[in-house]
Design a protein around this motif. Structure first.
Motif: not given
Length: 466
Positions: A336-357
């Motif tokens: 899945t991806k963060p954009s699959d979260l409901i839009p209202e909840l996405q808006g409450r998590f404005p900062i997204r960071v990807e961690l390296d393998s």
């Protein structure tokens, strides 16, 4: 606050002592922590309007998501709770109520504040406990003088003298109580038994309440109510003097703690500096289906929304506002991806960071650089057995390479793979360490290959063992 002197750069440097790499994630949490201090230093009117910038960390397991959040909370001495989002279910289904995480955070904060308050009253509690112990060892002088006054004083002196060896020098000017205090400090009563009245844990009928939304606190509240109605039982115990002193100190410290102050401090900390780490948030992302568990997953997201947005939650210690709690969510988001979260909840998590393998280079650093590096841990543990264990650079490189290979050929569990490989590598040494005559062992790349190569080559075997 404790972090007021820490700039974002300094926060990252401190995190570097424990976590390798993941610079982007460290920068994000460092800014979030500094923003919290900034908010508390603007005008009160504006401070209420500034909400925390919640973060979503995206990355596979074992790359440091939880560790970054946990170490951040320690830097700031903030109440910190890690909880799996998948534990919650929609209201009306069997599962945990989402508000329970706020209540859990409050309990943690209460314990933190109580421990600090206990430490602050410890010296006073120790003084009072010592006086109580002296009363037990030697009854106090009678309040009223009478005809037998002189005889009584002589008896007290004799009683004090009889508690220690006959040849113990006694200074004539000391009172019997001060002699006792001196001997207590010198450890002369360590083997003496005294009788104490101690409180017994309350035992009563077990009340079980089935988990349902809003009812998780009921068991605790009932326990408090019953505790007030039913007096605590006391029983007499004979214990040695050092243990008696500990028991009395704990009792006195408990009496001196101002629980109203503890509660005020704890609730304020939760509201102003609480951190909740929501792990496995990708597990509550629904798919295309509108039936079965996916309905419940979206329901959990909707239940989470008011908590993350800011709402009032009722706890056994009072109402808690969640407006300024920092939420850090994490998930692998493999299917899945963060954009699959409901839009209202996405808006409450404005900062997204990807961690390296993590690969071989990171594993080498993880094994040797952090303050709690695995090589340091095993070296120190074996030192307790009088065994000097040392790893060559080639050995560390070989371990790192094997961890990378196993992660690629099986499930990628990141740095956690190092734990399984190190345990397997040092299995014989750990078992035989107390009986080994040779007290100096060098782990080189040849030793690593002999112990692990066969397992690594056999993929079916490595799936089970590593």
């Amino acid at each position: 606050m404790s972090n007021q002197g820490l700039k974002p750069r300094e926060i990252v440097e401190k995190l570097n002592h424990h976590i390798i790499g993941q610079v982007e994630a460290k920068r994000a949490v460092a800014i979030a922590l500094r923003n919290r201090w900034r908010r508390q230093n603007v005008t009160e009117e504006l401070a209420d309007e500034i909400s925390p910038k919640n973060i979503i960390m995206i990355g596979p397991t074992g790359v440091g998501k939880t560790e970054i959040a946990r170490r951040l909370a320690k830097l700031d001495n903030s109440p910190f709770l890690k909880i799996e989002a998948s534990k919650f279910t929609e209201v009306g289904y069997v599962g945990r109520d989402v508000e329970s995480m706020i209540r859990d955070l409050v309990e943690l904060s209460i314990n933190m504040a109580k421990a600090e308050e206990q430490e602050s009253v410890q010296a006073k509690a120790a003084e009072i406990a010592e006086e109580r112990l002296l009363d037990l060892l030697l009854p106090p002088r009678p309040a009223e003088k009478n005809v037998g006054d002189i005889l009584s004083d002589h008896h007290r002196e004799d009683e004090a003298d009889s508690l220690v060896a006959d040849d113990e020098p006694i200074r004539k000017n000391d009172s019997s109580r001060e002699k006792m205090r001196l001997w207590l400090h010198e450890g002369k009563f360590d083997e003496k038994m005294v009788e104490l009245e101690v409180s017994e844990p309350r035992s009563g009928p077990m009340i079980e309440i089935f988990s349902a939304a809003g009812m998780e606190d009921m068991g605790l509240n009932l326990k408090d109510m019953l505790g007030n109605i039913m007096p605590q039982k006391k029983k007499r115990r004979s214990v040695k003097v050092p243990e008696a002193l500990e028991i009395l100190e704990a009792e006195e410290a408990q009496k001196l703690i101002d629980m109203e102050k503890v509660t005020r401090t704890a609730l304020d900390r939760v509201e102003q500096s609480g951190i909740i780490f929501l792990d496995e948030i990708d597990k509550i992302v629904g798919g295309d289906s509108q039936h079965g568990p996916d309905v419940s997953r979206e329901g959990v997201q909707r239940d989470l929304l008011p908590i993350v947005e800011g709402s009032n939650v009722n706890t056994r210690y009072g109402m808690v506002t969640t407006d300024h709690i920092l939420f850090i969510a994490a998930g692998a988001f493999s299917g899945t991806k963060p954009s699959d979260l409901i839009p209202e909840l996405q808006g409450r998590f404005p900062i997204r960071v990807e961690l390296d393998s993590l690969g071989k280079e990171e594993f080498v650093r993880i094994l040797t650089e952090p303050n709690n590096a695995l090589v340091k841990q095993y070296t120190e543990m074996m030192a307790t057995e009088g065994l000097q264990l040392s790893f060559t650079e080639d050995a560390v490189a070989a371990i790192a390479e094997m961890a990378e290979r196993v992660n690629e050929s099986t499930e990628n569990i990141g740095a956690r793979r190092l734990y399984t490989i190190m345990e397997k590598l040092l299995d014989d040494i750990s078992f035989d360490a107390p009986d080994m005559e040779k007290k100096e062992i060098i782990i080189d790349d040849q030793y690593v290959e002999e112990k692990l190569n066969g397992i690594i080559e056999d993929q079916d075997l490595s799936r089970y063992i590593l």
